[in-house]
Write a protein that holds these residues in place. Sequence first.
Motif, PDB file in Angstrom:
ATOM      1  N   GLN A   9       0.151   3.891 -10.147  1.00 46.85           N
ATOM      2  CA  GLN A   9       1.482   3.681  -9.972  1.00 46.85           C
ATOM      3  C   GLN A   9       1.790   2.256  -9.812  1.00 46.85           C
ATOM      4  N   GLY A  10       0.719   1.429  -9.448  1.00 47.41           N
ATOM      5  CA  GLY A  10       0.707   0.078  -9.004  1.00 47.41           C
ATOM      6  C   GLY A  10       0.630  -0.357  -7.587  1.00 47.41           C
ATOM      7  N   TYR A  11       0.113   0.726  -6.705  1.00 53.83           N
ATOM      8  CA  TYR A  11      -0.036   0.201  -5.560  1.00 53.83           C
ATOM      9  C   TYR A  11      -1.379  -0.501  -5.278  1.00 53.83           C
ATOM     10  N   SER A  12      -1.366  -1.451  -4.364  1.00 56.48           N
ATOM     11  CA  SER A  12      -2.769  -2.454  -3.978  1.00 56.48           C
ATOM     12  C   SER A  12      -3.787  -1.299  -3.428  1.00 56.48           C
ATOM     13  N   GLY A  13      -3.366  -0.563  -2.670  1.00 57.83           N
ATOM     14  CA  GLY A  13      -4.138   0.120  -1.849  1.00 57.83           C
ATOM     15  C   GLY A  13      -3.617   1.491  -1.329  1.00 57.83           C
ATOM     16  N   VAL A  14      -4.177   2.225  -0.776  1.00 57.22           N
ATOM     17  CA  VAL A  14      -3.597   3.448   0.096  1.00 57.22           C
ATOM     18  C   VAL A  14      -3.988   3.499   1.541  1.00 57.22           C
ATOM     19  N   ARG A  15      -2.915   3.751   2.291  1.00 58.50           N
ATOM     20  CA  ARG A  15      -3.270   3.803   3.887  1.00 58.50           C
ATOM     21  C   ARG A  15      -3.283   5.430   4.263  1.00 58.50           C
ATOM     22  N   VAL A  16      -4.155   6.096   4.827  1.00 54.39           N
ATOM     23  CA  VAL A  16      -4.127   7.458   5.010  1.00 54.39           C
ATOM     24  C   VAL A  16      -4.234   7.540   6.746  1.00 54.39           C
ATOM     25  N   ALA A  17      -3.255   8.303   7.100  1.00 52.94           N
ATOM     26  CA  ALA A  17      -3.199   8.650   8.647  1.00 52.94           C
ATOM     27  C   ALA A  17      -3.050  10.245   8.771  1.00 52.94           C
ATOM     28  N   GLY A  18      -3.898  10.612   9.706  1.00 51.40           N
ATOM     29  CA  GLY A  18      -3.919  11.875   9.977  1.00 51.40           C
ATOM     30  C   GLY A  18      -4.011  12.285  11.262  1.00 51.40           C
ATOM     31  N   GLU A  19      -3.279  13.451  11.580  1.00 59.52           N
ATOM     32  CA  GLU A  19      -3.394  13.995  12.865  1.00 59.52           C
ATOM     33  C   GLU A  19      -4.201  15.236  12.886  1.00 59.52           C
TER      34      GLU A  19
ATOM     35  N   HIS B 204       0.867  -1.388   0.065  1.00 60.15           N
ATOM     36  CA  HIS B 204       0.051   0.088   0.051  1.00 60.15           C
ATOM     37  C   HIS B 204       1.165   1.325  -0.159  1.00 60.15           C
ATOM     38  N   LYS B 205       0.272   2.399  -0.341  1.00 58.10           N
ATOM     39  CA  LYS B 205       0.931   3.552  -0.591  1.00 58.10           C
ATOM     40  C   LYS B 205       0.484   4.141   1.111  1.00 58.10           C
ATOM     41  N   ILE B 206       1.492   4.703   1.792  1.00 57.62           N
ATOM     42  CA  ILE B 206       1.016   5.406   3.025  1.00 57.62           C
ATOM     43  C   ILE B 206       1.268   6.724   2.906  1.00 57.62           C
ATOM     44  N   ILE B 207       0.269   7.790   3.363  1.00 56.80           N
ATOM     45  CA  ILE B 207       0.156   9.074   3.291  1.00 56.80           C
ATOM     46  C   ILE B 207      -0.039   9.474   4.910  1.00 56.80           C
ATOM     47  N   TYR B 208       0.817   9.954   5.619  1.00 54.90           N
ATOM     48  CA  TYR B 208       1.068  10.318   6.805  1.00 54.90           C
ATOM     49  C   TYR B 208       0.701  11.962   6.969  1.00 54.90           C
TER      50      TYR B 208
ATOM     51  N   ALA C 153      -1.859   6.720  -6.941  1.00 55.58           N
ATOM     52  CA  ALA C 153      -1.347   5.643  -6.325  1.00 55.58           C
ATOM     53  C   ALA C 153      -1.501   4.326  -6.879  1.00 55.58           C
ATOM     54  N   LEU C 154      -2.912   4.118  -7.093  1.00 53.34           N
ATOM     55  CA  LEU C 154      -3.687   2.875  -7.836  1.00 53.34           C
ATOM     56  C   LEU C 154      -2.606   2.665  -9.187  1.00 53.34           C
TER      57      LEU C 154
END
Length: 304
Positions: A122-132, A43-47, A119-120
């Motif tokens: 670009q070949g990532y199977s999913g995206v994880r978002v984490a937000g403060e 997964h692509k991770i966006i923090y 992101a999809l």
Amino acid sequence: MTDRRKAVREMELGDHLCLLFDNDEERRSIMAAYVRDGVRAGHKIIYISDAVRAGDVLGWLAGDGRDAVMPEEGAPVDLAEAMEAGHFVVRTAEETFLASGRFEPQESIELMATEIDLALVQGYSGVRVAGEARFSLRRWPGTDQHGDFERMLDQVFMTTDIKAMAICQFDRRWFNAGYLAELESCHMGRVRVNDYYDDGTLRITPIFSPPGVELSGVIDGATGPAAEKVLASISTRTGLLCLDLGGVTGCDDDGLRLLTRADRPDLGPNRGLLLRGVPPGLGERLRSSGLAAAQGVAIEDGPG
């Protein structure tokens, strides 16, 4: 009442969960597991950072060399390498939500959707978002609409086949209880720390204030070895060890021996053991064993 909490390892694409915390170590353990699992899953991770400075997120997740309350599970993950490859991205809340000078919920959701689509591609199977979410209290233009943003975002996650998951982080020390309850209602549920152990008969879950574990279910000859292994693995990490026994529904003689051995004076004179929420019958047996008389041991009874 249905438990709306989900362990971080059980999260799936399509989940929009909240993390309500007042303990930084608990939060770090959950977020580190979330990010590492994402790297392993492709997964692509966006923090999206705010309380933790963007430049410090990598070191914070790694623990800065301190013993982790929750050890890493699975193959080791090099987060620095993942960041260098663009697999793990950290952005500030300001650049994410206020690029136009004002927080606009619909615009922010559209930008997030664009990020996921890219992101999809670009070949990532999913995206994880984490937000403060502490940025929403800064009185920047439009941040009074943060509740609307969470409601709109939850609707997107519930009504579309979105290839993403998200954790929104809320520090109880900053948000008042009424507003926090409103924000929680805009999510599918809460995320919680992973269990150390769960075989359907006994569940052992980390707790953080004070540090230790919560045991729920039956402690007996069958589950005792797993519990003993967990206690041995965490016993050297803290001066005070808390065992929350409020969820214990059964404890045979083998389980009782395990609990009385949780007192480890060999670990030093400052060692402490707190047994919290102890069921009445079990409390009587523990006191009869002499454990309550040991130095540094406290037994707190649960409701009768």
